[in-house]
Design a protein around this motif. Structure first.
Motif, PDB file in Angstrom:
ATOM      1  N   ALA A  56       0.782  -1.238   0.000  1.00  0.00           N
ATOM      2  CA  ALA A  56       0.000   0.000   0.000  1.00  0.00           C
ATOM      3  C   ALA A  56       0.812   1.284   0.000  1.00  0.00           C
ATOM      4  CB  ALA A  56      -0.936   0.002   1.215  1.00  0.00           C
ATOM      5  N   ALA A  57       2.076   1.243   0.427  1.00  0.00           N
ATOM      6  CA  ALA A  57       2.826   2.496   0.557  1.00  0.00           C
ATOM      7  C   ALA A  57       3.095   3.112  -0.807  1.00  0.00           C
ATOM      8  CB  ALA A  57       4.139   2.260   1.295  1.00  0.00           C
ATOM      9  N   GLN A  58       2.592   4.310  -1.005  1.00  0.00           N
ATOM     10  CA  GLN A  58       2.793   5.021  -2.271  1.00  0.00           C
ATOM     11  C   GLN A  58       4.274   5.346  -2.439  1.00  0.00           C
ATOM     12  OE1 GLN A  58       1.521   9.231  -2.686  1.00  0.00           O
ATOM     13  NE2 GLN A  58       0.069   8.444  -4.197  1.00  0.00           N
ATOM     14  N   GLY A  59       4.855   4.890  -3.546  1.00  0.00           N
ATOM     15  CA  GLY A  59       6.272   5.146  -3.783  1.00  0.00           C
ATOM     16  C   GLY A  59       7.191   4.239  -2.982  1.00  0.00           C
ATOM     17  N   GLY A  60       6.627   3.193  -2.346  1.00  0.00           N
ATOM     18  CA  GLY A  60       7.454   2.299  -1.537  1.00  0.00           C
ATOM     19  C   GLY A  60       7.624   2.813  -0.114  1.00  0.00           C
ATOM     20  N   GLY A  61       8.244   2.004   0.724  1.00  0.00           N
ATOM     21  CA  GLY A  61       8.452   2.381   2.114  1.00  0.00           C
ATOM     22  C   GLY A  61       9.860   2.076   2.556  1.00  0.00           C
ATOM     23  N   ILE A  62      10.162   2.417   3.795  1.00  0.00           N
ATOM     24  CA  ILE A  62      11.470   2.158   4.382  1.00  0.00           C
ATOM     25  C   ILE A  62      11.281   1.064   5.416  1.00  0.00           C
ATOM     26  CG2 ILE A  62      13.442   3.161   5.585  1.00  0.00           C
ATOM     27  CD1 ILE A  62      12.409   5.904   4.600  1.00  0.00           C
ATOM     28  N   ASP A  63      11.751  -0.131   5.094  1.00  0.00           N
ATOM     29  CA  ASP A  63      11.473  -1.310   5.906  1.00  0.00           C
ATOM     30  C   ASP A  63      12.787  -2.015   6.224  1.00  0.00           C
ATOM     31  OD1 ASP A  63      10.565  -3.654   7.049  1.00  0.00           O
ATOM     32  OD2 ASP A  63       8.991  -3.982   5.577  1.00  0.00           O
ATOM     33  N   SER A  64      13.056  -2.210   7.509  1.00  0.00           N
ATOM     34  CA  SER A  64      14.279  -2.901   7.915  1.00  0.00           C
ATOM     35  C   SER A  64      14.322  -4.316   7.349  1.00  0.00           C
ATOM     36  CB  SER A  64      14.384  -2.937   9.437  1.00  0.00           C
ATOM     37  OG  SER A  64      13.256  -3.587  10.008  1.00  0.00           O
ATOM     38  N   GLN A  65      13.151  -4.887   7.058  1.00  0.00           N
ATOM     39  CA  GLN A  65      13.103  -6.227   6.485  1.00  0.00           C
ATOM     40  C   GLN A  65      13.790  -6.265   5.123  1.00  0.00           C
ATOM     41  OE1 GLN A  65      12.036  -8.870   8.091  1.00  0.00           O
ATOM     42  NE2 GLN A  65      12.486 -10.244   6.389  1.00  0.00           N
ATOM     43  N   ASP A  66      13.670  -5.177   4.360  1.00  0.00           N
ATOM     44  CA  ASP A  66      14.330  -5.122   3.052  1.00  0.00           C
ATOM     45  C   ASP A  66      15.849  -5.182   3.214  1.00  0.00           C
ATOM     46  OD1 ASP A  66      11.870  -4.899   1.813  1.00  0.00           O
ATOM     47  OD2 ASP A  66      11.898  -2.708   1.817  1.00  0.00           O
ATOM     48  N   ALA A  67      16.370  -4.415   4.194  1.00  0.00           N
ATOM     49  CA  ALA A  67      17.815  -4.430   4.444  1.00  0.00           C
ATOM     50  C   ALA A  67      18.262  -5.820   4.886  1.00  0.00           C
ATOM     51  CB  ALA A  67      18.178  -3.394   5.496  1.00  0.00           C
ATOM     52  N   TRP A  71      21.008  -8.412   2.934  1.00  0.00           N
ATOM     53  CA  TRP A  71      22.183  -9.006   3.573  1.00  0.00           C
ATOM     54  C   TRP A  71      22.122 -10.522   3.581  1.00  0.00           C
ATOM     55  CZ3 TRP A  71      26.866  -7.444   5.480  1.00  0.00           C
ATOM     56  CH2 TRP A  71      27.133  -6.079   5.376  1.00  0.00           C
ATOM     57  N   GLU A  72      20.923 -11.070   3.741  1.00  0.00           N
ATOM     58  CA  GLU A  72      20.783 -12.528   3.711  1.00  0.00           C
ATOM     59  C   GLU A  72      21.234 -13.104   2.375  1.00  0.00           C
ATOM     60  OE1 GLU A  72      16.705 -13.221   4.703  1.00  0.00           O
ATOM     61  OE2 GLU A  72      17.146 -13.534   6.833  1.00  0.00           O
ATOM     62  N   ARG A  73      20.958 -12.386   1.295  1.00  0.00           N
ATOM     63  CA  ARG A  73      21.381 -12.861  -0.030  1.00  0.00           C
ATOM     64  C   ARG A  73      22.901 -12.817  -0.189  1.00  0.00           C
ATOM     65  NH1 ARG A  73      16.535 -10.070  -1.599  1.00  0.00           N
ATOM     66  NH2 ARG A  73      17.709  -8.158  -2.046  1.00  0.00           N
ATOM     67  N   LEU A  74      23.545 -11.925   0.566  1.00  0.00           N
ATOM     68  CA  LEU A  74      24.998 -11.779   0.459  1.00  0.00           C
ATOM     69  C   LEU A  74      25.763 -12.750   1.356  1.00  0.00           C
ATOM     70  CD1 LEU A  74      25.270  -7.874   0.488  1.00  0.00           C
ATOM     71  CD2 LEU A  74      25.611  -9.380  -1.480  1.00  0.00           C
ATOM     72  N   MET A  75      25.133 -13.158   2.464  1.00  0.00           N
ATOM     73  CA  MET A  75      25.840 -13.960   3.462  1.00  0.00           C
ATOM     74  C   MET A  75      25.691 -15.457   3.186  1.00  0.00           C
ATOM     75  SD  MET A  75      27.145 -11.617   5.331  1.00  0.00           S
ATOM     76  CE  MET A  75      27.762 -12.557   6.715  1.00  0.00           C
ATOM     77  N   PRO A  76      26.715 -16.257   3.508  1.00  0.00           N
ATOM     78  CA  PRO A  76      26.577 -17.717   3.406  1.00  0.00           C
ATOM     79  C   PRO A  76      25.451 -18.204   4.318  1.00  0.00           C
ATOM     80  CG  PRO A  76      28.873 -17.068   3.709  1.00  0.00           C
ATOM     81  CD  PRO A  76      28.061 -15.837   3.945  1.00  0.00           C
ATOM     82  N   ALA A  77      24.730 -19.209   3.858  1.00  0.00           N
ATOM     83  CA  ALA A  77      23.560 -19.701   4.587  1.00  0.00           C
ATOM     84  C   ALA A  77      23.836 -20.066   6.042  1.00  0.00           C
ATOM     85  CB  ALA A  77      22.961 -20.890   3.841  1.00  0.00           C
ATOM     86  N   PRO A  78      25.004 -20.674   6.384  1.00  0.00           N
ATOM     87  CA  PRO A  78      25.207 -21.073   7.788  1.00  0.00           C
ATOM     88  C   PRO A  78      25.403 -19.900   8.748  1.00  0.00           C
ATOM     89  CG  PRO A  78      26.646 -22.302   6.294  1.00  0.00           C
ATOM     90  CD  PRO A  78      26.084 -21.162   5.519  1.00  0.00           C
TER      91      PRO A  78
END
Length: 203
Positions: A56-67, A71-78
């Motif tokens: 719903a956020a017009q123009g997107g929002g600022i969400d710590s979940q996105d950050a 980082w999860e995509r950059l870090m090794p799974a373990p």
């Protein structure tokens, strides 16, 4: 000022009342705020904050979940989240600072446990001559736990208790007719009302 419950007035819901209770309100709707205002979305972990902002956020929002997800995509799974949590926090607040500095309208995810975050946002809005508003999701602990399970990411019992206490205090303040310190208004949503909200926008 008493809480206004179920006071829907059509598809566009103006956020002018100090406390607007939209729990159990039928039909889709939009929340509109003045250009340059800041909107904080708070509630229990798993209660639907990130889902609401993304949808719903017009123009997107600022969400710590996105950050966190970047980082999860950059870090090794373990590697556990606790190891890189400080980097996620820095990335989130850096992005938030950049938006605040620009003077743009913003919809911000906030867990509700850190009152200093709302104080900083209120100060930023005040300096630009605008207002801070709170959109508060009122979900049950069971709904929130189910949301955590659905996204495959739980919260410890200690952390969840802290969140429950913080959100309960915010709800008590709103239901008494007064927004938390620094907030010009509060909008209360339960899960069905949040799912029907189609836009959080600015004009």
């Amino acid at each position: 000022m008493p809480t206004q419950r179920g006071a829907a007035r059509g598809p566009a819901e103006p956020a002018t009342a100090v406390v607007r209770d939209l729990r159990a309100v039928a039909g889709p709707g939009r929340l509109r705020f003045a250009d340059g205002d800041i909107v904080v979305v708070s509630g229990l972990p798993g209660g639907g904050k990130s889902t609401l902002i993304k949808r719903a956020a017009q123009g997107g929002g600022i969400d710590s979940q996105d950050a966190r997800e970047r980082w999860e995509r950059l870090m090794p799974a373990p590697v556990p989240y606790a190891v890189y949590r400080p980097a996620v926090r820095i990335a989130h607040y850096w992005g938030l600072w950049r938006v605040l500095r620009s003077g743009a309208s913003a919809v911000v995810h906030d867990c509700g446990t850190q009152s200093w975050v709302r104080a900083v946002l209120a100060g930023a809005a005040r300096r630009r001559g605008r207002a801070l508003h709170l959109v508060l999701l009122d979900t049950t602990p069971e709904e929130a736990r189910a949301g955590q399970a659905a996204r495959g990411r739980g919260v410890s019992a200690y952390a969840f208790a802290r969140h429950r206490g913080a959100v309960a205090r915010l709800l008590r303040e709103a239901e008494s007719g007064r927004p938390p310190a620094g907030c010009a208004s509060v909008v209360l949503l339960d899960r069905p009302a949040a799912s029907r909200l189609t836009e959080i926008g600015f004009r």
